[in-house]
Design a protein around this motif. Structure first.
Motif, PDB file in Angstrom:
ATOM      1  N   PHE A 272       0.663  -1.035  -0.349  1.00  0.00           N
ATOM      2  CA  PHE A 272      -0.146  -0.361  -0.195  1.00  0.00           C
ATOM      3  C   PHE A 272       0.650   1.169   0.064  1.00  0.00           C
ATOM      4  O   PHE A 272       0.320   2.001  -1.209  1.00  0.00           O
ATOM      5  N   PHE A 273       2.137   1.310   1.131  1.00  0.00           N
ATOM      6  CA  PHE A 273       3.053   2.184   1.166  1.00  0.00           C
ATOM      7  C   PHE A 273       3.816   2.608   0.160  1.00  0.00           C
ATOM      8  O   PHE A 273       3.631   3.601  -0.599  1.00  0.00           O
ATOM      9  N   LYS A 274       3.976   1.546  -0.549  1.00  0.00           N
ATOM     10  CA  LYS A 274       4.935   1.680  -2.168  1.00  0.00           C
ATOM     11  C   LYS A 274       4.246   2.536  -2.963  1.00  0.00           C
ATOM     12  O   LYS A 274       4.384   2.961  -3.780  1.00  0.00           O
ATOM     13  N   ILE A 275       2.549   2.210  -3.629  1.00  0.00           N
ATOM     14  CA  ILE A 275       1.533   2.518  -4.235  1.00  0.00           C
ATOM     15  C   ILE A 275       1.788   3.437  -4.269  1.00  0.00           C
ATOM     16  O   ILE A 275       1.586   4.480  -5.306  1.00  0.00           O
ATOM     17  N   ILE A 276       1.235   3.928  -3.051  1.00  0.00           N
ATOM     18  CA  ILE A 276       0.665   5.813  -2.263  1.00  0.00           C
ATOM     19  C   ILE A 276       2.420   6.775  -2.770  1.00  0.00           C
ATOM     20  O   ILE A 276       2.023   7.729  -3.613  1.00  0.00           O
ATOM     21  N   LEU A 277       3.500   6.218  -2.958  1.00  0.00           N
ATOM     22  CA  LEU A 277       4.412   7.003  -2.852  1.00  0.00           C
ATOM     23  C   LEU A 277       4.618   6.932  -4.136  1.00  0.00           C
ATOM     24  O   LEU A 277       5.483   8.086  -4.614  1.00  0.00           O
ATOM     25  N   ASN A 278       4.583   5.799  -4.786  1.00  0.00           N
ATOM     26  CA  ASN A 278       5.208   5.506  -6.555  1.00  0.00           C
ATOM     27  C   ASN A 278       4.509   6.483  -7.382  1.00  0.00           C
ATOM     28  O   ASN A 278       4.687   6.031  -8.216  1.00  0.00           O
ATOM     29  N   LEU A 279       3.183   6.799  -6.906  1.00  0.00           N
ATOM     30  CA  LEU A 279       2.115   7.114  -7.469  1.00  0.00           C
ATOM     31  C   LEU A 279       2.564   9.153  -7.252  1.00  0.00           C
ATOM     32  O   LEU A 279       2.659  10.056  -8.115  1.00  0.00           O
ATOM     33  N   ALA A 280       2.756   9.452  -5.202  1.00  0.00           N
ATOM     34  CA  ALA A 280       2.662  10.620  -5.632  1.00  0.00           C
ATOM     35  C   ALA A 280       3.958  11.277  -6.203  1.00  0.00           C
ATOM     36  O   ALA A 280       4.331  12.912  -6.155  1.00  0.00           O
ATOM     37  N   VAL A 281       4.986  11.323  -5.679  1.00  0.00           N
ATOM     38  CA  VAL A 281       6.075  11.576  -5.588  1.00  0.00           C
ATOM     39  C   VAL A 281       6.598  11.916  -6.823  1.00  0.00           C
ATOM     40  O   VAL A 281       7.291  13.029  -7.418  1.00  0.00           O
ATOM     41  N   PRO A 282       6.571  10.436  -7.655  1.00  0.00           N
ATOM     42  CA  PRO A 282       6.844  11.440  -9.666  1.00  0.00           C
ATOM     43  C   PRO A 282       5.859  11.637 -10.243  1.00  0.00           C
ATOM     44  O   PRO A 282       6.615  12.829 -11.007  1.00  0.00           O
ATOM     45  N   ILE A 283       4.815  12.214  -9.410  1.00  0.00           N
ATOM     46  CA  ILE A 283       4.081  13.566  -9.693  1.00  0.00           C
ATOM     47  C   ILE A 283       3.957  15.294  -9.401  1.00  0.00           C
ATOM     48  O   ILE A 283       4.486  15.826 -10.236  1.00  0.00           O
ATOM     49  N   LEU A 284       4.705  14.439  -8.190  1.00  0.00           N
ATOM     50  CA  LEU A 284       4.958  16.098  -7.813  1.00  0.00           C
ATOM     51  C   LEU A 284       6.777  16.264  -8.494  1.00  0.00           C
ATOM     52  O   LEU A 284       7.024  17.707  -9.018  1.00  0.00           O
ATOM     53  N   LEU A 285       7.112  15.253  -8.508  1.00  0.00           N
ATOM     54  CA  LEU A 285       8.473  16.099  -9.307  1.00  0.00           C
ATOM     55  C   LEU A 285       8.841  16.456 -10.456  1.00  0.00           C
ATOM     56  O   LEU A 285       9.303  16.979 -11.080  1.00  0.00           O
ATOM     57  N   ALA A 286       7.565  15.326 -11.965  1.00  0.00           N
ATOM     58  CA  ALA A 286       6.811  16.232 -12.456  1.00  0.00           C
ATOM     59  C   ALA A 286       7.241  17.012 -12.475  1.00  0.00           C
ATOM     60  O   ALA A 286       7.445  17.931 -14.076  1.00  0.00           O
ATOM     61  N   LEU A 287       6.198  17.803 -11.526  1.00  0.00           N
ATOM     62  CA  LEU A 287       5.275  19.177 -11.667  1.00  0.00           C
ATOM     63  C   LEU A 287       6.674  20.188 -12.162  1.00  0.00           C
ATOM     64  O   LEU A 287       6.945  21.141 -12.283  1.00  0.00           O
ATOM     65  N   LEU A 288       7.894  19.285 -10.854  1.00  0.00           N
ATOM     66  CA  LEU A 288       8.750  20.316 -10.404  1.00  0.00           C
ATOM     67  C   LEU A 288       9.653  20.427 -11.358  1.00  0.00           C
ATOM     68  O   LEU A 288      10.200  21.279 -12.110  1.00  0.00           O
ATOM     69  N   LEU A 289       9.501  19.639 -12.365  1.00  0.00           N
ATOM     70  CA  LEU A 289      11.075  19.704 -13.361  1.00  0.00           C
ATOM     71  C   LEU A 289      10.505  20.317 -14.346  1.00  0.00           C
ATOM     72  O   LEU A 289      11.159  20.776 -15.302  1.00  0.00           O
ATOM     73  N   ASN A 290       9.170  19.866 -14.424  1.00  0.00           N
ATOM     74  CA  ASN A 290       8.336  21.010 -15.484  1.00  0.00           C
ATOM     75  C   ASN A 290       8.262  22.525 -15.659  1.00  0.00           C
ATOM     76  O   ASN A 290       8.883  23.260 -16.891  1.00  0.00           O
ATOM     77  N   GLU A 291       9.005  22.708 -14.436  1.00  0.00           N
ATOM     78  CA  GLU A 291       9.194  24.744 -14.046  1.00  0.00           C
ATOM     79  C   GLU A 291      10.840  25.164 -15.003  1.00  0.00           C
ATOM     80  O   GLU A 291      11.002  25.923 -14.810  1.00  0.00           O
ATOM     81  N   VAL A 292      11.470  23.782 -14.474  1.00  0.00           N
ATOM     82  CA  VAL A 292      13.055  23.902 -15.355  1.00  0.00           C
ATOM     83  C   VAL A 292      13.220  24.237 -15.966  1.00  0.00           C
ATOM     84  O   VAL A 292      12.295  23.654 -17.371  1.00  0.00           O
ATOM     85  N   ARG A 293      13.739  25.472 -16.419  1.00  0.00           N
ATOM     86  CA  ARG A 293      14.225  25.885 -18.396  1.00  0.00           C
ATOM     87  C   ARG A 293      15.279  25.349 -18.216  1.00  0.00           C
ATOM     88  O   ARG A 293      15.546  25.655 -19.932  1.00  0.00           O
ATOM     89  N   ILE A 294      16.249  25.343 -17.505  1.00  0.00           N
ATOM     90  CA  ILE A 294      17.439  24.545 -18.271  1.00  0.00           C
ATOM     91  C   ILE A 294      17.411  23.229 -18.848  1.00  0.00           C
ATOM     92  O   ILE A 294      17.263  22.670 -17.906  1.00  0.00           O
ATOM     93  N   LYS A 295      18.046  22.869 -20.012  1.00  0.00           N
ATOM     94  CA  LYS A 295      17.805  22.054 -20.830  1.00  0.00           C
ATOM     95  C   LYS A 295      18.419  20.916 -19.484  1.00  0.00           C
ATOM     96  O   LYS A 295      18.615  19.753 -19.589  1.00  0.00           O
ATOM     97  N   LEU A 296      19.817  21.247 -19.890  1.00  0.00           N
ATOM     98  CA  LEU A 296      20.630  20.372 -19.913  1.00  0.00           C
ATOM     99  C   LEU A 296      20.592  19.802 -18.513  1.00  0.00           C
ATOM    100  O   LEU A 296      20.288  18.694 -18.157  1.00  0.00           O
ATOM    101  N   PHE A 297      20.061  20.722 -17.062  1.00  0.00           N
ATOM    102  CA  PHE A 297      19.783  20.362 -15.231  1.00  0.00           C
ATOM    103  C   PHE A 297      18.573  19.328 -15.580  1.00  0.00           C
ATOM    104  O   PHE A 297      18.517  18.221 -14.853  1.00  0.00           O
ATOM    105  N   LYS A 298      17.717  20.110 -16.241  1.00  0.00           N
ATOM    106  CA  LYS A 298      16.480  18.721 -17.112  1.00  0.00           C
ATOM    107  C   LYS A 298      16.605  17.568 -17.226  1.00  0.00           C
ATOM    108  O   LYS A 298      16.228  16.803 -15.938  1.00  0.00           O
ATOM    109  N   ARG A 299      17.660  17.749 -17.855  1.00  0.00           N
ATOM    110  CA  ARG A 299      18.099  16.319 -18.746  1.00  0.00           C
ATOM    111  C   ARG A 299      18.442  15.494 -18.037  1.00  0.00           C
ATOM    112  O   ARG A 299      18.812  14.361 -17.185  1.00  0.00           O
ATOM    113  N   SER A 300      19.421  15.833 -16.648  1.00  0.00           N
ATOM    114  CA  SER A 300      20.600  15.116 -16.170  1.00  0.00           C
ATOM    115  C   SER A 300      19.743  14.590 -14.841  1.00  0.00           C
ATOM    116  O   SER A 300      20.157  13.813 -14.136  1.00  0.00           O
TER     117      SER A 300
END
Lengths: 299, 297
Positions: free
Chosen positions: A79-107
């Motif tokens: 249960f905890f794996k399912i919840i965290l493996n959805l919530a954390v990647p959503i958050l990370l994707a949103l934060l990465l989406n705000e990154v404008r420096i391409k190289l940083f984002k890809r790294s």
């Protein structure tokens, strides 16, 4: 005419033949083998000679003191794996989406994605080293702050936390990339309109970016339902020890020990069958929901 | 998107970049530490001096692994299994995906066949019947035990069939008019048009075989027949073989510099290298793969 059609379709049947033969032997063979669950199976007599004992294996397992604990451990960890493996990647994707420096984002993407491709044997070996209370670097850091070292892998109170956290370390990159692909699906003109209406980035994220990810979120959430009894055999097998059975032993490791270590084949098959039936129900429900909610078809 | 440069935006950016950089460092940290340990002297490692950089730099641990047979025997078995396993798996999977991609009208029986495949995702017999079946087919303790039972990758098959289905029907019809049969159409039209998705599936199959360890432990009788990951499981995780068993005088000379821990770290890092080399490509193809096949809207 009929024979010509037959000739034309013949290759299609032939192409399926190798895969069907292999599935018949190695997937449907074991499915027939669940008969063992209802037998007092003796390897010398084989599946056709061993006596049938009805549901005795199931009764036996249910009366074992460990069984309910194992079931609880499995469901809690999964249960905890399912919840965290959805919530954390959503958050990370949103934060990465705000990154404008391409190289940083890809790294960041590339680094976070690395553990996903390594086996739990290698990751287990690494974790056993860095989490060791005597010489591991994590506890060196904890000790340097003046705290006592933590037995991440040997203390039943810490084991589940360690399992869920390290699973996140391995898996987070995969879903992040899937969600990031979904973020880029958003229509750019929506953002332009929002800017004209005076919406700030936070409002844009909430009202445009997140909704555009919603179909993929729903899809992955429904599909992950099928994993309620998959607490992660590869990971736990490589990290657990008898001290942490009380909080870390799961159905799959339990089956392994009963079956292949204690050679109680009938009992182990019964536990496996129980898991298969429940999982089958959950996977079917998850596919049905994914079909209804996210228009997902398996084939 | 318009570049706002308000004060709050700048603060957000500093935290965002800082947070993501810290997170990447944390994800990478365990690997860097183990790499540093593998390149350090045993006393420095034991004293807890090694963080992200080797202390008293030495290649001794790697030299020791190179002087012994175990690692490379297992590596050879792994390479055999990856080559044979991936080739077989791709052949069987592509051959099955093509007919299954047809409409029921064009290929009567297709839906029944498809369900026979999908049912194996929904339901399985569990560990013991799986083991018994493989034992009964008489392939225990051979390379076939590692490649045959998992050869049909149903998920990959579904991914491919969904991709095949998206290819223009007109190509197939035109080929039939020119007298082609299904074999030619699959080989000459479908496969060339599917290279990105085939590359994705092949790479994932290769990595899957490379990373498999449990089947090796269960299906091989003696550790001499273990593929690399199974061998490492016994060495690095279960620790039931001594690193310094049957040591010869040449190897013994390294003992002043290496310990059980540094040798294990070296082996972990050596097994990671192949993945480090291919996974940036995997990532690229994987993106193509999810766009092309698995997530349909």
């Amino acid at each position: 005419m009929l024979s010509q059609r037959w000739l034309r379709l013949m290759p299609l049947h032939l192409m399926l033949l190798p895969a069907l033969a292999l599935l018949l032997i190695y997937s449907y063979g074991p499915i027939t083998g669940i008969l063992i669950a209802f037998q007092n199976f003796m390897p010398s007599k084989g599946i056709f000679g061993s006596p049938f004992i009805g549901l005795d294996n199931f009764k036996y397992v249910w009366d074992l003191p460990d069984t309910r604990q194992v079931l609880t451990n499995t469901v809690v960890i999964a249960f905890f794996k399912i919840i965290l493996n959805l919530a954390v990647p959503i958050l990370l994707a949103l934060l990465l989406n705000e990154v404008r420096i391409k190289l940083f984002k890809r790294s960041v993407q590339t680094i976070v994605y690395l553990p996903y491709f390594l086996s739990w044997v290698l990751l287990g070996g690494i974790l056993i080293d860095i989490l060791s209370p005597s010489q591991g670097i994590v506890n060196d850091i904890i000790k340097s702050f003046g705290f006592k070292p933590l037995f991440f892998l040997g203390d039943p109170n810490w084991f589940r936390f360690t399992i869920v956290a390290t699973d996140l370390w391995k898996e987070v990159g995969f879903n992040t990339i899937v969600f990031l692909a979904a973020v880029t699906n958003a229509n750019p003109s929506l953002y332009e309109a929002a800017v004209i209406d005076g919406a700030n980035r936070w409002k844009q994220t909430l009202n445009i970016t997140l909704p555009s990810m919603l179909p993929v979120i729903i899809l992955l959430a429904t599909l992950s339902l099928g994993n309620v009894l998959n607490a992660g055999f590869d990971q736990i097998f490589n990290l657990y020890s008898p001290q942490v059975y009380s909080t870390g032993d799961i159905l799959d490791t339990f089956v392994y020990r009963i079956g292949l270590i204690d050679t109680q084949y009938g009992v182990a098959t019964a536990v496996g069958l129980f898991k298969s039936i429940i999982s089958c129900l959950f996977i079917s429900v998850s596919y049905f929901l994914a079909y209804r909610l996210a228009n997902y078809r398996i084939f | 998107m318009a570049g706002q440069t308000s004060f709050s935006r700048i603060v957000f950016n500093i935290f965002n970049y800082g947070f993501l950089a810290l997170l990447s460092l944390m994800a990478l940290f365990p690997f860097l530490n183990v790499l540093a340990v593998s390149l350090s002297n045993k006393s420095a490692a034991a004293a807890g001096l090694v963080k992200l950089w080797p202390v008293e730099f030495t290649f001794a641990s790697y030299r020791f692994v190179f002087l012994r047979d175990e690692f490379f025997t297992a590596l050879g078995i792994s390479l055999e299994r990856v080559l044979l396993g991936a080739a077989l798996s791709m052949l069987v999977t592509v051959l099955a995906a093509y007919p299954l991609s047809k409409e029921e009208k064009a290929f009567p029986g297709r839906t029944l066949y498809a369900w026979i495949f999908v049912f194996t995702i929904l339901f399985n017999g569990g560990l013991i019947p799986w083991y018994m079946t493989i034992k009964m087919t008489g392939i225990l303790d051979s390379l076939w035990a590692l490649v045959l039972p998992g050869a049909v990758q149903v998920f990959n098959c579904l991914l491919l069939l969904n991709f095949f289905r998206g290819l223009p029907k007109a190509l197939e019809e035109a080929a039939f008019v020119d007298g082609a049969n299904h074999w030619t159409i699959l080989w000459r039209i479908f496969i060339p048009l599917s290279t990105p998705v085939l590359a994705t599936v092949t790479l994932f199959t290769v990595v899957g075989h490379w990373n498999s360890w449990f089947d090796g432990i269960i299906l091989m009788n003696s550790p001499n027949h273990y593929p690399l990951q199974s061998y490492l499981q016994t060495v690095v995780v279960k620790m039931n073989t001594s690193t310094f068993a049957n040591i010869d005088p040449v190897q013994a000379r390294l003992l002043s510099e290496i310990s059980d821990r540094t040798v294990k770290a070296a082996q972990i890092f050596m097994a990671t290298i192949p993945i480090l080399l291919v996974y940036p490509f995997l990532q690229k193809y994987f993106m193509a793969g999810i766009v092309l096949g698995s997530v349909k809207e």
